[in-house]
Motif scaffolding. Structure first.
Motif, PDB file in Angstrom:
ATOM      1  N   PHE A   7     -10.396 -42.029 -10.985  1.00  0.00           N
ATOM      2  CA  PHE A   7      -9.231 -42.969 -11.027  1.00  0.00           C
ATOM      3  C   PHE A   7      -8.560 -42.488  -9.710  1.00  0.00           C
ATOM      4  N   ARG A   8      -8.425 -41.279  -9.471  1.00  0.00           N
ATOM      5  CA  ARG A   8      -7.684 -40.927  -8.213  1.00  0.00           C
ATOM      6  C   ARG A   8      -8.301 -41.280  -6.898  1.00  0.00           C
ATOM      7  N   ALA A  11      -7.235 -45.020  -6.723  1.00  0.00           N
ATOM      8  CA  ALA A  11      -5.898 -45.142  -6.417  1.00  0.00           C
ATOM      9  C   ALA A  11      -5.542 -44.870  -4.986  1.00  0.00           C
ATOM     10  N   GLU A  12      -6.363 -44.001  -4.487  1.00  0.00           N
ATOM     11  CA  GLU A  12      -6.334 -43.478  -3.011  1.00  0.00           C
ATOM     12  C   GLU A  12      -6.796 -44.954  -2.179  1.00  0.00           C
ATOM     13  N   PRO A  14      -7.102 -48.494  -2.582  1.00  0.00           N
ATOM     14  CA  PRO A  14      -6.755 -49.509  -3.423  1.00  0.00           C
ATOM     15  C   PRO A  14      -7.684 -50.823  -2.634  1.00  0.00           C
ATOM     16  N   THR A  17     -11.129 -50.465  -3.594  1.00  0.00           N
ATOM     17  CA  THR A  17     -11.510 -50.722  -5.133  1.00  0.00           C
ATOM     18  C   THR A  17     -11.254 -52.078  -5.402  1.00  0.00           C
TER      19      THR A  17
END
Length: 161
Positions: A7-8, A11-12, A14, A17
């Protein structure tokens, strides 16, 4: 990789992702649509045509996943991993496996297409054998750069240790 690290990393990055999620959704919808086309087919030709497209989209998804994993290992993690090199070998073996499975699918198609659709058989063969070939070719032209960058990362890590 633990869930927290996953998840980190998401989030780093985006944009990466979101791109991955978009590609996954599009390919899932295409695969689901082909499965529905196979269920609602009224002739053997329609069924085999949907089977050809299903095989093509599964192959595209598979090769894009390998390509994306190699890119993430090399450019997002920016750490040397033996997986980057091993995925290249997996990619090469996967091409041979893809054509082996394509041969089995075409044999199935040949025996299940009705005689009035035999003139359409070459287009089905083209779809089965060369449907994902564009993606495979793109991957094989870009992968040597991945390997070169991975080796450069390995040398940088050896210098820092």
């Amino acid at each position: 990789m633990s869930t927290d690290k996953l998840f980190r990393a998401a989030a780093e990055n985006p944009i990466t992702t979101l791109l991955l999620m978009l590609i996954t959704i599009v390919m899932a919808v295409c695969i689901y649509g082909n499965i529905q086309d196979m269920r609602t087919a009224t002739t053997g030709y329609e069924y085999c045509g949907a089977l050809c497209y299903l095989f093509e989209y599964i192959c595209i998804s598979y090769f894009m996943a390998i390509f994306f994993i190699m890119g993430c290992l090399t450019y997002i993690n920016k750490r040397y991993s033996k997986w980057s090199i091993w995925l290249f070998y997996v990619l090469g073996a996967s091409v041979f496996i893809k054509f082996f499975i394509a041969n089995m699918i075409f044999s199935y198609i040949y025996h299940h297409v009705e005689s009035q659709y035999m003139d359409q058989l070459p287009s089905l063969a083209n779809r089965v054998y060369s449907g994902a070939i564009y993606w495979i070719a793109i991957v094989f032209f870009v992968v040597p750069k991945f390997i070169k960058d991975t080796i450069k990362l390995k040398k940088e890590q050896e210098l820092t240790i």
